[in-house]
Design a protein around this motif. Structure first.
Motif, PDB file in Angstrom:
ATOM      1  N   PHE A   1       0.989  -1.180  -0.076  1.00 41.76           N
ATOM      2  CA  PHE A   1      -0.053   0.023   0.094  1.00 41.76           C
ATOM      3  C   PHE A   1       0.902   1.393   0.062  1.00 41.76           C
ATOM      4  CE2 PHE A   1      -2.624   3.152   2.237  1.00 41.76           C
ATOM      5  CZ  PHE A   1      -3.933   3.144   1.463  1.00 41.76           C
ATOM      6  N   ASP A   2       1.906   1.245   0.790  1.00 45.04           N
ATOM      7  CA  ASP A   2       2.750   2.336   0.789  1.00 45.04           C
ATOM      8  C   ASP A   2       3.486   2.612  -0.353  1.00 45.04           C
ATOM      9  OD1 ASP A   2       2.312   2.759   3.491  1.00 45.04           O
ATOM     10  OD2 ASP A   2       4.109   1.696   4.101  1.00 45.04           O
ATOM     11  N   VAL A   3       3.857   1.663  -1.236  1.00 49.12           N
ATOM     12  CA  VAL A   3       4.392   1.818  -2.549  1.00 49.12           C
ATOM     13  C   VAL A   3       3.803   2.453  -3.709  1.00 49.12           C
ATOM     14  CG1 VAL A   3       5.202   0.446  -4.547  1.00 49.12           C
ATOM     15  CG2 VAL A   3       6.112  -0.203  -2.393  1.00 49.12           C
ATOM     16  N   LEU A   4       2.264   2.022  -3.444  1.00 50.45           N
ATOM     17  CA  LEU A   4       1.427   2.611  -4.462  1.00 50.45           C
ATOM     18  C   LEU A   4       1.185   4.418  -4.129  1.00 50.45           C
ATOM     19  CD1 LEU A   4      -1.496   0.106  -4.375  1.00 50.45           C
ATOM     20  CD2 LEU A   4       0.347   0.301  -6.189  1.00 50.45           C
ATOM     21  N   HIS A   5       1.412   4.553  -2.903  1.00 48.38           N
ATOM     22  CA  HIS A   5       1.111   6.010  -2.346  1.00 48.38           C
ATOM     23  C   HIS A   5       2.383   6.847  -2.739  1.00 48.38           C
ATOM     24  CE1 HIS A   5      -2.802   6.921  -0.777  1.00 48.38           C
ATOM     25  NE2 HIS A   5      -2.845   5.850  -0.351  1.00 48.38           N
TER      26      HIS A   5
ATOM     27  N   ASP B   1      -6.617  -5.116   8.443  1.00 45.65           N
ATOM     28  CA  ASP B   1      -6.025  -6.171   7.340  1.00 45.65           C
ATOM     29  C   ASP B   1      -6.392  -5.933   5.798  1.00 45.65           C
ATOM     30  OD1 ASP B   1      -8.555  -7.118   7.358  1.00 45.65           O
ATOM     31  OD2 ASP B   1      -8.091  -9.340   7.591  1.00 45.65           O
ATOM     32  N   GLU B   2      -6.914  -4.837   5.550  1.00 46.66           N
ATOM     33  CA  GLU B   2      -7.385  -4.552   4.251  1.00 46.66           C
ATOM     34  C   GLU B   2      -7.100  -3.098   3.912  1.00 46.66           C
ATOM     35  OE1 GLU B   2     -11.120  -7.556   3.372  1.00 46.66           O
ATOM     36  OE2 GLU B   2     -11.722  -5.323   3.882  1.00 46.66           O
ATOM     37  N   TYR B   3      -6.589  -2.830   2.548  1.00 49.25           N
ATOM     38  CA  TYR B   3      -6.293  -1.633   1.996  1.00 49.25           C
ATOM     39  C   TYR B   3      -7.008  -1.484   0.718  1.00 49.25           C
ATOM     40  CZ  TYR B   3      -2.430  -1.986   5.382  1.00 49.25           C
ATOM     41  OH  TYR B   3      -1.849  -2.034   6.410  1.00 49.25           O
ATOM     42  N   ILE B   4      -7.747  -0.572   0.611  1.00 49.64           N
ATOM     43  CA  ILE B   4      -8.569  -0.340  -0.647  1.00 49.64           C
ATOM     44  C   ILE B   4      -8.295   1.261  -1.500  1.00 49.64           C
ATOM     45  CG2 ILE B   4     -10.727  -0.158  -2.026  1.00 49.64           C
ATOM     46  CD1 ILE B   4     -11.856  -1.930   0.344  1.00 49.64           C
ATOM     47  N   MET B   5      -7.772   1.152  -2.651  1.00 50.48           N
ATOM     48  CA  MET B   5      -7.730   2.439  -3.375  1.00 50.48           C
ATOM     49  C   MET B   5      -8.287   2.504  -4.615  1.00 50.48           C
ATOM     50  SD  MET B   5      -4.068   4.047  -4.833  1.00 50.48           S
ATOM     51  CE  MET B   5      -3.032   3.924  -3.237  1.00 50.48           C
ATOM     52  N   VAL B   6      -9.249   3.505  -4.681  1.00 48.39           N
ATOM     53  CA  VAL B   6      -9.729   3.617  -6.029  1.00 48.39           C
ATOM     54  C   VAL B   6      -9.560   5.035  -6.839  1.00 48.39           C
ATOM     55  CG1 VAL B   6     -11.875   2.148  -5.389  1.00 48.39           C
ATOM     56  CG2 VAL B   6     -11.730   4.426  -4.994  1.00 48.39           C
ATOM     57  N   ASN B   7      -9.705   5.126  -8.174  1.00 44.83           N
ATOM     58  CA  ASN B   7      -9.410   6.325  -8.475  1.00 44.83           C
ATOM     59  C   ASN B   7     -10.313   6.552  -9.976  1.00 44.83           C
ATOM     60  OD1 ASN B   7      -8.184   6.155 -11.213  1.00 44.83           O
ATOM     61  ND2 ASN B   7      -6.452   5.418 -10.057  1.00 44.83           N
ATOM     62  N   PHE B   8     -10.735   7.610 -10.328  1.00 47.88           N
ATOM     63  CA  PHE B   8     -11.420   7.956 -11.615  1.00 47.88           C
ATOM     64  C   PHE B   8     -11.275   9.302 -12.028  1.00 47.88           C
ATOM     65  CE2 PHE B   8     -14.186   8.983  -8.074  1.00 47.88           C
ATOM     66  CZ  PHE B   8     -14.376  10.398  -8.511  1.00 47.88           C
TER      67      PHE B   8
ATOM     68  N   GLY C   1      -8.342   0.807  -9.557  1.00 47.64           N
ATOM     69  CA  GLY C   1      -8.012   0.669  -8.096  1.00 47.64           C
ATOM     70  C   GLY C   1      -7.272  -0.530  -7.559  1.00 47.64           C
ATOM     71  N   TYR C   2      -7.004  -0.603  -6.208  1.00 45.71           N
ATOM     72  CA  TYR C   2      -6.402  -1.671  -5.919  1.00 45.71           C
ATOM     73  C   TYR C   2      -6.938  -2.293  -4.456  1.00 45.71           C
ATOM     74  CZ  TYR C   2      -2.621   0.329  -8.592  1.00 45.71           C
ATOM     75  OH  TYR C   2      -1.867   0.618  -9.579  1.00 45.71           O
ATOM     76  N   TYR C   3      -7.266  -3.453  -4.298  1.00 42.19           N
ATOM     77  CA  TYR C   3      -7.392  -4.008  -3.112  1.00 42.19           C
ATOM     78  C   TYR C   3      -6.592  -5.112  -2.768  1.00 42.19           C
ATOM     79  CZ  TYR C   3     -10.229  -7.292  -0.276  1.00 42.19           C
ATOM     80  OH  TYR C   3     -10.528  -8.152   0.924  1.00 42.19           O
ATOM     81  N   ILE C   4      -5.831  -4.630  -1.305  1.00 35.97           N
ATOM     82  CA  ILE C   4      -5.038  -5.498  -0.904  1.00 35.97           C
ATOM     83  C   ILE C   4      -5.302  -6.302   0.364  1.00 35.97           C
ATOM     84  CG2 ILE C   4      -2.380  -5.307  -0.315  1.00 35.97           C
ATOM     85  CD1 ILE C   4      -2.416  -2.583  -1.522  1.00 35.97           C
ATOM     86  N   LYS C   5      -5.426  -7.496   0.323  1.00 35.86           N
ATOM     87  CA  LYS C   5      -5.593  -8.318   1.753  1.00 35.86           C
ATOM     88  C   LYS C   5      -4.495  -8.880   2.416  1.00 35.86           C
ATOM     89  CE  LYS C   5      -8.569 -10.606   4.381  1.00 35.86           C
ATOM     90  NZ  LYS C   5      -9.363  -9.944   5.474  1.00 35.86           N
ATOM     91  N   ALA C   6      -4.285  -8.725   3.502  1.00 39.37           N
ATOM     92  CA  ALA C   6      -3.159  -9.381   4.349  1.00 39.37           C
ATOM     93  C   ALA C   6      -3.692 -10.691   4.537  1.00 39.37           C
ATOM     94  CB  ALA C   6      -2.780  -8.711   5.602  1.00 39.37           C
TER      95      ALA C   6
END
Length: 267
Positions: A72-76, A130-137, A159-164
């Motif tokens: 998640f940090d990498v994406l940001h 334990d979940e990270y979600i990022m969306v864009n448009f 977007g991205y959905y990251i599940k630990a």
């Protein structure tokens, strides 16, 4: 994509995005190898219903050596992106919209004879245990109109959905429906996305493997995407933005080298 009184995504957007990432019904598997899967949404064509010609695609990757938090940090981290994103031409955050939303600019290099692309997007994110979600448009920003030397692409939803899955492992899902515009036939766009997605995912994974070492030497405590009080971007009223529709942008004729017969959509 449902929204409340303004353009900012509401809770329903995140719930729906997660649902799409986890769904298998009405999705066709196109690639499955070494913990990497590519899926294409299958949409029924009913009389009177418009089915977008640009496919909705998702790519799922099993990550066994990087935590969900690090991915998640990498994406940001825009500073770090310059280290690993070889196609990026220019990227910067424009303004804050809320504690978990911003608007930014991104341009990337395309292979000759295509023109390079750019996009202005509203990005929003949500973090749980334990979940990270990022969306864009894509959005229209009054100070960042399309440039004459670039083709303005459109993110309908990305977007991205990251599940630990453990302290140092996760399932990383990328979902996108985007139109690069220009004179590219839609069938080329759809095919290319299926081929390129796994390569991009592998690049992000490698970036995740190397991020902790890089971050330890580059402002290790600075993570404004997790700590809003660290964010120094100017605030912007979301009402100044509007959704960028693909059909409102001109299809630029990029090169005479593109075969005239391929100009007809065969998807």
């Amino acid at each position: 994509m449902s929204r409340v009184s303004n353009i900012l995504p509401d809770e329903a957007v995140f719930v729906d995005f997660k649902k799409q990432c986890l769904a298998t019904d009405n999705w066709q598997n196109k690639y499955d190898n070494n913990g990497m899967q590519v899926w294409i949404e299958v949409r029924a064509v009913n009389k009177g219903n418009h089915v977008p010609k640009v496919h909705k695609m998702k790519c799922k990757m099993i990550v066994n050596d990087v935590s969900a938090a690090t991915m998640f940090d990498v994406l940001h981290d825009s500073r770090y992106r310059k280290k690993w994103d070889v196609t990026m031409q220019e990227s910067f955050d424009i303004a804050r919209l809320s504690a978990n939303a911003d608007v930014g600019y991104y341009s990337w290099r395309c292979p000759i004879p295509l023109k390079n692309r750019d996009v202005v997007t509203l990005r929003s994110w949500q973090v749980t245990d334990d979940e990270y979600i990022m969306v864009n448009f894509s959005v229209k920003h009054p100070k960042f109109p399309p440039r004459s030397n670039l083709v303005r692409a459109v993110s309908i939803q990305t977007g991205y959905y990251i599940k630990a899955t453990g302290p140092n492992s996760c399932i990383f899902t990328y979902l996108s429906q985007a139109d690069p515009k220009g004179s590219l036939p839609k069938w080329v766009v759809n095919k290319a996305s299926q081929v390129l997605a796994p390569k991009v995912m592998k690049s992000v994974h490698k970036a995740g493997q190397e991020y902790s070492n890089w971050k330890s030497q580059n402002s290790p405590d600075l993570k404004p995407w997790l700590h809003p009080e660290q964010n120094t971007l100017p605030m912007m009223d979301p009402a100044e933005l509007s959704i960028q529709r693909a059909d409102s942008l001109e299809n630029v004729d990029e090169s005479s080298k593109l075969d005239a017969n391929e100009g007809e959509d065969s998807s």
